[in-house]
Design a protein around this motif. Sequence first.
Motif, short mmCIF file in Angstrom:
data_model
loop_
_atom_site.label_atom_id
_atom_site.label_comp_id
_atom_site.label_asym_id
_atom_site.label_seq_id
_atom_site.Cartn_x
_atom_site.Cartn_y
_atom_site.Cartn_z
N GLY A 120 21.52 10.85 14.78
CA GLY A 120 22.21 9.62 14.41
C GLY A 120 21.72 8.98 13.12
O GLY A 120 22.21 7.92 12.72
N ALA A 121 20.76 9.60 12.44
CA ALA A 121 20.26 9.02 11.18
C ALA A 121 21.15 9.49 10.02
O ALA A 121 21.60 10.64 10.01
CB ALA A 121 18.82 9.46 10.94
N PRO A 122 21.40 8.59 9.05
CA PRO A 122 22.23 9.01 7.91
C PRO A 122 21.56 10.14 7.13
O PRO A 122 20.33 10.13 6.97
CB PRO A 122 22.33 7.74 7.05
CG PRO A 122 21.31 6.79 7.56
CD PRO A 122 20.93 7.20 8.95
N LEU A 123 22.33 11.09 6.66
CA LEU A 123 21.75 12.17 5.85
C LEU A 123 21.20 11.60 4.55
O LEU A 123 21.77 10.66 3.99
CB LEU A 123 22.81 13.24 5.53
CG LEU A 123 23.41 13.99 6.72
CD1 LEU A 123 24.17 15.21 6.22
CD2 LEU A 123 22.35 14.41 7.74
N TYR A 124 20.12 12.17 4.07
CA TYR A 124 19.50 11.69 2.83
C TYR A 124 20.48 11.85 1.68
O TYR A 124 21.04 12.93 1.48
CB TYR A 124 18.22 12.50 2.56
CG TYR A 124 17.42 11.94 1.41
CD1 TYR A 124 16.72 10.75 1.56
CD2 TYR A 124 17.37 12.59 0.17
CE1 TYR A 124 15.99 10.22 0.49
CE2 TYR A 124 16.64 12.07 -0.89
CZ TYR A 124 15.96 10.88 -0.72
OH TYR A 124 15.24 10.35 -1.76
N PRO A 125 20.71 10.77 0.90
CA PRO A 125 21.75 10.86 -0.15
C PRO A 125 21.39 11.81 -1.29
O PRO A 125 22.30 12.31 -1.96
CB PRO A 125 21.88 9.43 -0.66
CG PRO A 125 20.93 8.59 0.10
CD PRO A 125 20.13 9.44 1.03
N TRP A 185 21.44 18.68 9.28
CA TRP A 185 20.27 17.82 9.08
C TRP A 185 20.11 17.34 7.63
O TRP A 185 19.22 16.55 7.34
CB TRP A 185 18.98 18.56 9.49
CG TRP A 185 18.95 18.79 10.96
CD1 TRP A 185 19.28 19.93 11.62
CD2 TRP A 185 18.59 17.84 11.97
NE1 TRP A 185 19.15 19.76 12.98
CE2 TRP A 185 18.72 18.48 13.21
CE3 TRP A 185 18.16 16.50 11.93
CZ2 TRP A 185 18.46 17.83 14.43
CZ3 TRP A 185 17.89 15.85 13.14
CH2 TRP A 185 18.04 16.51 14.36
N GLY A 186 20.93 17.87 6.74
CA GLY A 186 20.73 17.49 5.34
C GLY A 186 19.37 17.97 4.86
O GLY A 186 18.81 18.95 5.36
N ASP A 187 18.85 17.24 3.87
CA ASP A 187 17.59 17.66 3.24
C ASP A 187 16.39 17.20 4.07
O ASP A 187 15.87 16.09 3.88
CB ASP A 187 17.51 17.10 1.82
CG ASP A 187 18.55 17.74 0.91
OD1 ASP A 187 19.12 18.79 1.30
OD2 ASP A 187 18.79 17.21 -0.18
N VAL A 188 15.93 18.04 4.98
CA VAL A 188 14.84 17.64 5.90
C VAL A 188 13.52 17.44 5.15
O VAL A 188 13.27 18.07 4.11
CB VAL A 188 14.62 18.66 7.04
CG1 VAL A 188 15.78 18.66 8.01
CG2 VAL A 188 14.35 20.05 6.50
N ILE A 189 12.70 16.57 5.70
CA ILE A 189 11.39 16.30 5.13
C ILE A 189 10.43 17.45 5.50
O ILE A 189 10.36 17.87 6.66
CB ILE A 189 10.84 14.97 5.65
CG1 ILE A 189 11.69 13.82 5.08
CG2 ILE A 189 9.36 14.78 5.28
CD1 ILE A 189 11.19 12.44 5.40
N LEU A 190 9.73 17.95 4.50
CA LEU A 190 8.74 19.02 4.72
C LEU A 190 7.32 18.46 4.63
O LEU A 190 6.38 19.05 5.19
CB LEU A 190 8.91 20.12 3.67
CG LEU A 190 10.26 20.82 3.69
CD1 LEU A 190 10.37 21.77 2.51
CD2 LEU A 190 10.45 21.58 5.00
N ALA A 191 7.14 17.37 3.91
CA ALA A 191 5.81 16.76 3.78
C ALA A 191 5.99 15.33 3.29
O ALA A 191 6.98 15.01 2.63
CB ALA A 191 4.95 17.54 2.79
#
Length: 292
Positions: A120-125, A185-191
């Motif tokens: 439910g979180a917006p995808l990173y723009p 998931w769009g651009d997922v956080i890696l770190a």
Amino acid sequence: MQPVFRFAPSPNGELHLGHAFSALLDFELCRRAGGRFLVRIEDIDRSRCRPEYEAGIFRDLAWLGVSWEAPVRRQSEHFADYAAALGRLEAMGLVYPAFLSRGEVAALTRDPAWPRDPDGAPLYPGQDRGLDPAEAARRIDAGGAHALRLRTAEAAALAGSLSWREEGAGPDGETGTILADPNLWGDVILARKETPTSYHLSVVVDDALEGVTHVVRGRDLFHATAAHVLLQRLLGLPTPAYHHHGLITDDGGRKLAKSDRDTSLRSLREAGVTAEDVRQMVGVDAALAAMR
Ligand code: GLU
């Protein structure tokens, strides 16, 4: 090859009935398969994890009758392994520093039609995807807060078709061969600056390093598997079989939280509940019988 199962809790609170169900189901499925059982402590978030919760995990699991191999892998001791994996993805040109603050992301994604991830979180723009590398380096040197994100669309195109074997079921009953769509998931956080890895990256690296062949975990992580399978393909790691199970809910149908003290295994034990009672309460034997 002997199967390898793992239970991977985060020591950021007391284990509750939901963890008991997950651990017992995992342990019994491992036994049925003649596998090795590992416990992994997922403590990359140093601000939320506490040694007393880790001690509580071992105490609660032993009380439930679960046994596991030593030594236990503790993620906070292996940041170098995650950094190495991140370095490989960076060398492939698939990582970028993302500088937008929470507030900026909220402002840019206010449109109700903006795409959202399965949680439910917006995808990173991704405004900073095209940032000049010299400018990005300057901002990082100046101490600019940022996260490292995966260029998911490029990564997914490079990876080609992705799938995993689901031995349990997803939220809509998905089972068998599941096609993974990491673009969800769009651009997922890696770190992150304060945490030099992320859940997605470390879970994938560790499952491979530990030779895990079967991942048993809650259905709330079903969709995350698409991101995990993508990272496995990019890093040349095997994809285990997954078994996502239903979640134990409270009387109101809500997922249990580590903050609900009354369902914590510790408070139940202190109130005189036995491990056998917990087994009955969570219905693990009925769940196993239904899987035969
Ligand atoms: N550490 C995660 C949790 O506590 C579980 C991760 C996994 O099983 O993949 O929810």
